[in-house]
Design a protein around this motif. Structure first.
Motif, mmCIF file in Angstrom:
data_model
loop_
_atom_site.group_PDB
_atom_site.id
_atom_site.type_symbol
_atom_site.label_atom_id
_atom_site.label_comp_id
_atom_site.label_asym_id
_atom_site.label_seq_id
_atom_site.Cartn_x
_atom_site.Cartn_y
_atom_site.Cartn_z
ATOM 1 N N GLY A 338 0.827 -1.197 0.000
ATOM 2 C CA GLY A 338 0.000 0.000 0.000
ATOM 3 C C GLY A 338 0.860 1.245 0.000
ATOM 4 O O GLY A 338 2.032 1.210 0.384
ATOM 5 N N VAL A 339 0.276 2.357 -0.446
ATOM 6 C CA VAL A 339 0.998 3.635 -0.490
ATOM 7 C C VAL A 339 0.424 4.565 0.560
ATOM 8 O O VAL A 339 -0.766 4.879 0.541
ATOM 9 C CB VAL A 339 0.896 4.285 -1.886
ATOM 10 N N ARG A 340 1.262 4.994 1.485
ATOM 11 C CA ARG A 340 0.824 5.858 2.576
ATOM 12 C C ARG A 340 0.739 7.303 2.107
ATOM 13 O O ARG A 340 1.630 7.796 1.429
ATOM 14 C CB ARG A 340 1.803 5.764 3.752
ATOM 15 N N PRO A 341 -0.300 8.029 2.524
ATOM 16 C CA PRO A 341 -0.468 9.433 2.130
ATOM 17 C C PRO A 341 0.309 10.366 3.069
ATOM 18 O O PRO A 341 -0.276 11.132 3.840
ATOM 19 C CB PRO A 341 -1.973 9.650 2.245
ATOM 20 N N VAL A 342 1.620 10.305 3.028
ATOM 21 C CA VAL A 342 2.451 11.070 3.955
ATOM 22 C C VAL A 342 2.773 12.444 3.362
ATOM 23 O O VAL A 342 3.142 12.556 2.193
ATOM 24 C CB VAL A 342 3.759 10.308 4.267
ATOM 25 N N THR A 343 2.620 13.490 4.163
ATOM 26 C CA THR A 343 3.022 14.831 3.743
ATOM 27 C C THR A 343 4.377 15.147 4.350
ATOM 28 O O THR A 343 4.738 14.633 5.412
ATOM 29 C CB THR A 343 2.003 15.887 4.193
ATOM 30 N N THR A 344 5.149 15.985 3.665
ATOM 31 C CA THR A 344 6.510 16.246 4.113
ATOM 32 C C THR A 344 6.898 17.701 3.903
ATOM 33 O O THR A 344 6.335 18.393 3.051
ATOM 34 C CB THR A 344 7.504 15.343 3.356
ATOM 35 N N THR A 345 7.859 18.137 4.677
ATOM 36 C CA THR A 345 8.503 19.446 4.474
ATOM 37 C C THR A 345 9.986 19.266 4.235
ATOM 38 O O THR A 345 10.711 20.224 4.042
ATOM 39 C CB THR A 345 8.299 20.344 5.715
ATOM 40 N N ASN A 346 10.419 17.996 4.228
ATOM 41 C CA ASN A 346 11.841 17.709 4.080
ATOM 42 C C ASN A 346 12.015 16.362 3.398
ATOM 43 O O ASN A 346 11.994 15.318 4.052
ATOM 44 C CB ASN A 346 12.524 17.719 5.453
ATOM 45 N N ASP A 347 12.188 16.385 2.070
ATOM 46 C CA ASP A 347 12.282 15.135 1.308
ATOM 47 C C ASP A 347 13.539 14.336 1.633
ATOM 48 O O ASP A 347 13.637 13.162 1.271
ATOM 49 C CB ASP A 347 12.254 15.433 -0.193
#
Length: 545
Positions: A338-347
């Protein structure tokens, strides 16, 4: 209600109070709570309900010890509170589950530190639920674990669920409350203006588009959030930047016959390669091993699949914790990712270090919700609807009080309905629990609609033959994979995706489907190709962990 009747019912509505785009756990959680409020709500899903992350999660309803260890105390507190409520209101679909962690000499975390962490965890829950077991006692709790340098192990408790069925329960109960939901309905354009918002919806296998009007639109597309095309009012001065910086992260799992790797508790393992926690646990009468946490760069329109390096990584987990089990690739029944819907500010941050907080924002006139965990879906829904109520009543203070009261009352209602019949369903305990988990308040209706001979388990799975009939009659099955991978888990837990059972499935379900023989053969070929590509063992490709 047939699909044609459902579409006609949807188009008869001049304007919906709210349209939700996305049929995973977040979208269906919002749908259920909004229906409990009495709003007129429609949910649209471009593929099948729970097609994305919500049928391919790790199935855990947990507070997240790892998040607490990383300093995400607020997220852990929210999750533990929601876990406790789900255990109270979601049984037997959500069940309490024993977890254990083995402790070894000079290995992190040691018993003292881990139990201090668990004391904080249990404090939030309001009850002590952990204990350290010395080696002699621990081996009875977790037999066959690696014994060299073993000090003992700590037992604690979280919960497990069947994620795709949880989504179906929320949909089924929303429909009972007057809501509406439609799968294989892709929103191709969304026009936002000062009056009602207009959605253009393309239905699978149909050239004609539906035009739907809504007072409020919620984007609950998870990892697919930024793919939604929004056309804004030219007079509006709104940024066209993506609403969030989405970082799709893949989590993959192995499925093994429980007789080859029997576990009663969730065994948490600190992987020797990167010290990440990996779980080995019982689910649906099989054993699951997962999860990984890697970048997902594949086409988001396709089903995610495990890579060879992820497969090897998870096999190494088993070898590390159960060296005498001698599990090889030949013991793997299936895989899922599965693909998690993670948001980021630092790739540049390591995937496992990314926060799992949820974010809700109004962007280009649309309420967008991203991130979060399965455990906190109800809390997310409550927060989204607080903002929606403000939007619906921006110039109407009287109605604002009415909607606020409705939300407060709805938020106190049970998350899932329960069977309230005075009598037993007249089946064995295991079969009765399966029916109650799948259908809640509709359990008696399921029994009355089913042949008693069909209320028997399919092979060693928990699923009953009667579930197949109910699904094709009432749960919007459009493809064979809907039936075998999401309405039931036969394709996950039986060898070769339950290939040898397809003739029996066809014979049982054909009277309730409008599929011709040609359509059936197309669906069988489609399903087997999909299973081979995304649910079998990897084909030897590589990617880094």
């Amino acid at each position: 209600m047939t699909r044609k009747e459902r579409i006609a019912d949807i188009t008869d509505v001049t304007a919906w109070d709210m349209v939700i785009i996305g049929g995973g756990i977040t979208g269906t959680g919002i749908l259920k709570l909004a229906c409990q409020m009495g709003l007129k709500v429609l949910l649209l899903e471009q593929k099948d309900f729970a097609w994305g992350s919500s049928s391919r999660s790790s199935k855990m309803v947990h507070g997240g010890l790892r998040y607490m260890a990383q300093g995400q105390v607020a997220l852990t507190r929210e999750s533990v509170v929601e876990r406790q409520r789900l255990l109270k209101e979601g049984q037997p679909l959500v069940t309490k589950q024993s977890f254990v962690l083995s402790h070894y000499k000079k290995a992190f975390p040691g018993p003292w530190l881990f139990n201090r962490l668990l004391s904080c965890y249990d404090f939030i829950a309001g009850e002590k639920q952990h204990k350290f077991w010395p080696k002699s006692s621990y081996l009875s709790l977790a037999p066959q674990v690696a014994e060299h340098d073993l000090l003992g192990g700590t037992q604690f408790f979280d919960a497990l669920t069947e994620d795709a069925r949880l989504v179906q329960r929320l949909i089924q109960e929303s429909l009972q409350l007057g809501g509406q939901a439609l799968n294989y309905a892709q929103v191709t354009t969304l026009d936002i203006n000062a009056a009602d918002n207009q959605l253009s919806v393309l239905l699978e296998d149909q050239k004609q588009r539906l035009i739907i009007n809504a007072k409020v639109v919620v984007n609950a597309c998870g990892a697919w959030t930024n793919l939604l095309q929004i056309n804004q009012d030219k007079q509006a001065n709104i940024s066209k930047k993506p609403p969030v910086n989405m970082r799709p992260l893949r989590g993959s799992h192995l499925v093994i016959a429980n007789w080859r790797l029997p576990v009663a508790s969730v065994i948490s393992v600190q992987h020797a390669q990167d010290k990440r926690p990996v779980q080995i646990y019982p689910w649906q009468n099989v054993t699951i091993v997962g999860t990984t946490d890697v970048e997902h760069h594949d086409d988001m329109a396709l089903e995610a699949k495990i890579s060879q390096s992820e497969f090897d990584y998870l096999l190494a987990t088993i070898e590390q914790q159960f060296p005498h089990a001698q599990i090889t690739k030949d013991d793997i029944i299936s895989t899922f990712a599965g693909v998690r819907p993670v948001t980021t500010t630092n790739d540049s941050l390591a995937p496992s270090k990314e926060k799992r907080d949820h974010h809700i924002a109004k962007h280009q006139g649309v309420f967008t919700v991203t991130g979060g965990k399965l455990t906190t879906f109800r809390l997310i829904a409550q927060q989204v609807l607080t903002m929606v109520c403000q939007q619906l009543t921006v110039n109407d203070k009287t109605n604002a009080l009415v909607l606020t009261d409705a939300l407060n009352i709805a938020s106190q209602q049970p998350i899932l309905s329960q069977y309230t019949g005075a009598e037993s369903l007249a089946f064995s305990h295991d079969i009765e629990q399966q029916i109650l988990a799948c259908y809640g308040e509709l359990s008696a209706a399921f029994v009355h609609a089913s042949e008693k001979t069909d209320c028997q388990p399919i092979r060693y799975s928990r699923h009953l033959w009667a579930e197949l009939v109910w699904s094709v009659k009432f749960e919007q099955v459009q493809h064979l994979d809907d039936l075998l991978l999401r309405r039931t888990r036969l394709g996950n837990v039986l060898p070769e995706g339950a290939r040898d059972l397809i003739p029996q499935v066809k014979a049982l379900c054909s009277p309730y489907l409008t599929w011709s023989e040609k359509k059936w053969q197309e669906e069988i070929r489609r399903y087997l190709a999909l299973w081979q590509c995304s649910y079998s063992l990897p084909q030897g490709e590589t990617s880094s962990i």
